[in-house]
Design a protein around this motif. Structure first.
Motif, PDB file in Angstrom:
ATOM      1  N   UNK A  59     -30.239 -53.344  -2.861  1.00 11.18           N
ATOM      2  CA  UNK A  59     -30.128 -52.403  -1.743  1.00 11.18           C
ATOM      3  C   UNK A  59     -29.641 -53.174  -0.519  1.00 11.18           C
ATOM      4  N   UNK A  60     -29.052 -52.498   0.456  1.00 13.52           N
ATOM      5  CA  UNK A  60     -28.578 -53.208   1.659  1.00 13.52           C
ATOM      6  C   UNK A  60     -29.718 -53.952   2.344  1.00 13.52           C
ATOM      7  N   UNK A  61     -29.394 -55.123   2.877  1.00 13.49           N
ATOM      8  CA  UNK A  61     -30.383 -55.887   3.626  1.00 13.49           C
ATOM      9  C   UNK A  61     -29.696 -56.684   4.723  1.00 13.49           C
ATOM     10  N   UNK A  62     -30.489 -57.261   5.615  1.00 18.74           N
ATOM     11  CA  UNK A  62     -29.945 -57.992   6.754  1.00 18.74           C
ATOM     12  C   UNK A  62     -29.261 -59.271   6.294  1.00 18.74           C
ATOM     13  N   UNK A  63     -28.276 -59.692   7.070  1.00 17.21           N
ATOM     14  CA  UNK A  63     -27.596 -60.944   6.773  1.00 17.21           C
ATOM     15  C   UNK A  63     -28.563 -62.106   6.945  1.00 17.21           C
ATOM     16  N   UNK A  64     -28.409 -63.156   6.110  1.00 14.98           N
ATOM     17  CA  UNK A  64     -29.299 -64.313   6.250  1.00 14.98           C
ATOM     18  C   UNK A  64     -29.015 -65.072   7.539  1.00 14.98           C
ATOM     19  N   UNK A  65     -30.037 -65.751   8.043  1.00 11.47           N
ATOM     20  CA  UNK A  65     -29.867 -66.568   9.238  1.00 11.47           C
ATOM     21  C   UNK A  65     -29.138 -67.866   8.881  1.00 11.47           C
ATOM     22  N   UNK A  66     -28.690 -68.578   9.895  1.00 11.35           N
ATOM     23  CA  UNK A  66     -28.001 -69.847   9.667  1.00 11.35           C
ATOM     24  C   UNK A  66     -28.900 -70.839   8.937  1.00 11.35           C
ATOM     25  N   UNK A  67     -30.185 -70.882   9.298  1.00  8.18           N
ATOM     26  CA  UNK A  67     -31.104 -71.805   8.642  1.00  8.18           C
ATOM     27  C   UNK A  67     -31.297 -71.438   7.175  1.00  8.18           C
ATOM     28  N   UNK A  68     -31.373 -70.143   6.871  1.00  9.27           N
ATOM     29  CA  UNK A  68     -31.495 -69.709   5.479  1.00  9.27           C
ATOM     30  C   UNK A  68     -30.254 -70.075   4.679  1.00  9.27           C
TER      31      UNK A  68
ATOM     32  N   UNK B  86     -20.307 -63.221   1.963  1.00  5.48           N
ATOM     33  CA  UNK B  86     -21.722 -63.114   2.336  1.00  5.48           C
ATOM     34  C   UNK B  86     -22.008 -61.763   2.981  1.00  5.48           C
ATOM     35  N   UNK B  87     -21.083 -61.283   3.778  1.00 11.63           N
ATOM     36  CA  UNK B  87     -21.257 -59.963   4.383  1.00 11.63           C
ATOM     37  C   UNK B  87     -21.214 -58.862   3.323  1.00 11.63           C
ATOM     38  N   UNK B  88     -20.332 -59.029   2.323  1.00 12.51           N
ATOM     39  CA  UNK B  88     -20.223 -58.012   1.273  1.00 12.51           C
ATOM     40  C   UNK B  88     -21.452 -58.014   0.364  1.00 12.51           C
ATOM     41  N   UNK B  89     -22.027 -59.204   0.131  1.00 12.53           N
ATOM     42  CA  UNK B  89     -23.172 -59.314  -0.772  1.00 12.53           C
ATOM     43  C   UNK B  89     -24.349 -58.482  -0.274  1.00 12.53           C
ATOM     44  N   UNK B  90     -24.625 -58.529   1.033  1.00 11.41           N
ATOM     45  CA  UNK B  90     -25.800 -57.828   1.564  1.00 11.41           C
ATOM     46  C   UNK B  90     -25.554 -56.334   1.752  1.00 11.41           C
ATOM     47  N   UNK B  91     -24.354 -55.856   1.402  1.00 16.10           N
ATOM     48  CA  UNK B  91     -24.045 -54.432   1.569  1.00 16.10           C
ATOM     49  C   UNK B  91     -24.776 -53.538   0.574  1.00 16.10           C
ATOM     50  N   UNK B  92     -25.259 -54.126  -0.530  1.00 11.99           N
ATOM     51  CA  UNK B  92     -25.893 -53.319  -1.561  1.00 11.99           C
ATOM     52  C   UNK B  92     -24.921 -52.704  -2.547  1.00 11.99           C
ATOM     53  N   UNK B  93     -23.620 -52.978  -2.386  1.00 10.30           N
ATOM     54  CA  UNK B  93     -22.616 -52.377  -3.271  1.00 10.30           C
ATOM     55  C   UNK B  93     -22.786 -52.803  -4.725  1.00 10.30           C
ATOM     56  N   UNK B  94     -23.197 -54.056  -4.951  1.00  6.73           N
ATOM     57  CA  UNK B  94     -23.392 -54.503  -6.336  1.00  6.73           C
ATOM     58  C   UNK B  94     -24.509 -53.710  -7.003  1.00  6.73           C
ATOM     59  N   UNK B  95     -25.562 -53.410  -6.255  1.00  9.33           N
ATOM     60  CA  UNK B  95     -26.637 -52.598  -6.805  1.00  9.33           C
ATOM     61  C   UNK B  95     -26.180 -51.191  -7.108  1.00  9.33           C
ATOM     62  N   UNK B  96     -25.343 -50.631  -6.242  1.00  9.13           N
ATOM     63  CA  UNK B  96     -24.812 -49.298  -6.489  1.00  9.13           C
ATOM     64  C   UNK B  96     -23.947 -49.285  -7.744  1.00  9.13           C
ATOM     65  N   UNK B  97     -23.136 -50.328  -7.934  1.00 14.92           N
ATOM     66  CA  UNK B  97     -22.327 -50.426  -9.151  1.00 14.92           C
ATOM     67  C   UNK B  97     -23.216 -50.538 -10.381  1.00 14.92           C
ATOM     68  N   UNK B  98     -24.324 -51.286 -10.259  1.00 15.95           N
ATOM     69  CA  UNK B  98     -25.226 -51.458 -11.397  1.00 15.95           C
ATOM     70  C   UNK B  98     -25.806 -50.129 -11.856  1.00 15.95           C
TER      71      UNK B  98
END
Length: 359
Positions: free
Chosen positions: A190-199, A264-276
């Motif tokens: 599902x969509x989530x926030x972008x990771x921080x620089x430290x993460x 990285x921006x595309x990964x957190x969009x949740x699109x892969x989960x929607x495709x799944x």
């Protein structure tokens, strides 16, 4: 050909109906790998201005191919180029009599020097776009090389798995089937926030360490097995510098970094989960997840997969973190399970009747 509407891909917006086409497909290098077969590299340019490297391996290994010809598809993980572990996997597939195709990382063409334009191209990265272009490339290679790419296996780690999810969801509409897929540590159902620089820094450090451990493990394994001919083509194991060779598979130029950020921006969009959630429920698929990964929980994926999850599509949870997917024991286990599916197909078992390898 089956329409996309019949496979639940309608109503998802324009991003799920990509329109770009191949502008140029240029063979750049062809190498012969002895009894394993030949590998041809292509530079693929689409009319949206993005360039990709695609690698097609054609096996000449004399093994019983069975009633259908299988091709192993994969895409490179985030920040990793098509060398080192990826090339090792391709040659291992060819050694076992399977063809393989690797969809390399995206970048801007060399003649694009304007930083703003490179950033704009990188910002367009999306999973539907990647799946659409990958199927176009398969169609082109099938036509120009007279190779059957209609039946595919998919094995991918991290971003390679997430690209595979969308590839498999689009496959029926393209007249292609992914008969079995190993989606390893896919994140963000599902969509989530972008990771921080430290993460991100923490993840990158772990990723580099995993590559070092993997390269050392592959060397020790292959030397124990005395597979020196394979090593000669994969990592030149009898010469120094194996670890650095694998680390160089992680490109660090400015263009690659920008496209990594775009993904990285595309990964957190949740699109892969929607495709799944749109995967064909009659095909075999495994979601290999790790219990200490920060990008998802197993329950998130169970909720996302919903009615698709069952005897044909399963979740396998393992102990460890994201980068532990590259550990040699996990790679060997994955190879054994994929081998069970391949052997069943070669023995003549109808694809619809093959049992899930994680029985």
């Amino acid at each position: 050909m089956v329409s996309e509407n019949q496979w639940g891909l309608d109503g998802l917006g324009d991003r799920w109906s990509p329109r770009m086409q191949l502008a140029e497909v240029e063979p750049t290098r062809r190498t012969n790998h002895g009894r394993y077969g030949t590998i041809e590299r292509y530079r693929v340019l689409t009319d949206d201005g993005i360039e990709r490297e695609v690698i097609h391996g054609r096996s000449t290994t004399t093994r019983d191919r069975g009633p259908i010809r299988l091709t192993v598809g994969t895409a490179t993980p985030l920040s990793l180029g098509p060398e080192g572990p990826v090339m090792h996997s391709l040659l291992k597939a060819m050694e076992h009599g399977l063809d393989g195709i690797v969809f390399g990382p995206e970048r801007s063409p060399d003649n694009v020097s304007d930083q703003t334009e490179v950033e704009r191209l990188a910002s367009t990265m999306s999973f539907p776009m990647c799946a659409h272009v990958s199927h176009l490339v398969c169609d082109h290679i099938a036509e120009t090389t007279s190779t059957d790419l209609s039946n595919m296996l998919w094995t991918g780690v991290s971003l390679g798995a997430m690209k595979g999810l969308t590839f498999a969801a689009f496959a029926p509409a393209r007249g292609r089937r992914v008969v079995y897929a190993q989606f390893v540590v896919p994140v963000c159902p599902f969509p989530q926030a972008r990771p921080t620089e430290e993460e991100l820094k923490r993840f990158t450090r772990g990723e580099r360490g995993a590559i070092v451990r993997l390269s050392a493990g592959l060397l020790a394994h292959d030397m124990r097995s005395r597979m020196f001919q394979l090593n000669r083509h994969v990592a030149r194991s009898l010469r120094p510098g194996l670890t650095m060779r694998y680390l160089r598979a992680m490109p660090r130029d400015s263009v690659s970094n920008l496209f990594t950020e775009g993904w990285r921006n595309a990964v957190v969009s949740g699109d892969a989960g929607l495709a799944a959630s749109r995967l064909p429920a009659y095909e075999l698929a495994t979601f290999e997840l790790f219990d200490r990964d920060e990008g998802y929980t197993t329950e998130d994926w169970r909720r996302r997969l919903g009615d698709v999850l069952g005897d044909r599509v399963r979740i396998v949870e393992k102990r460890g973190r994201h980068t532990d997917a590259l550990a040699l024991p996990n790679q060997e286990a994955r190879e054994r399970h994929i081998g069970r599916v391949v052997r069943a197909i070669r023995s003549g078992v109808p694809i619809e009747e093959i049992e899930h390898p994680y029985g």
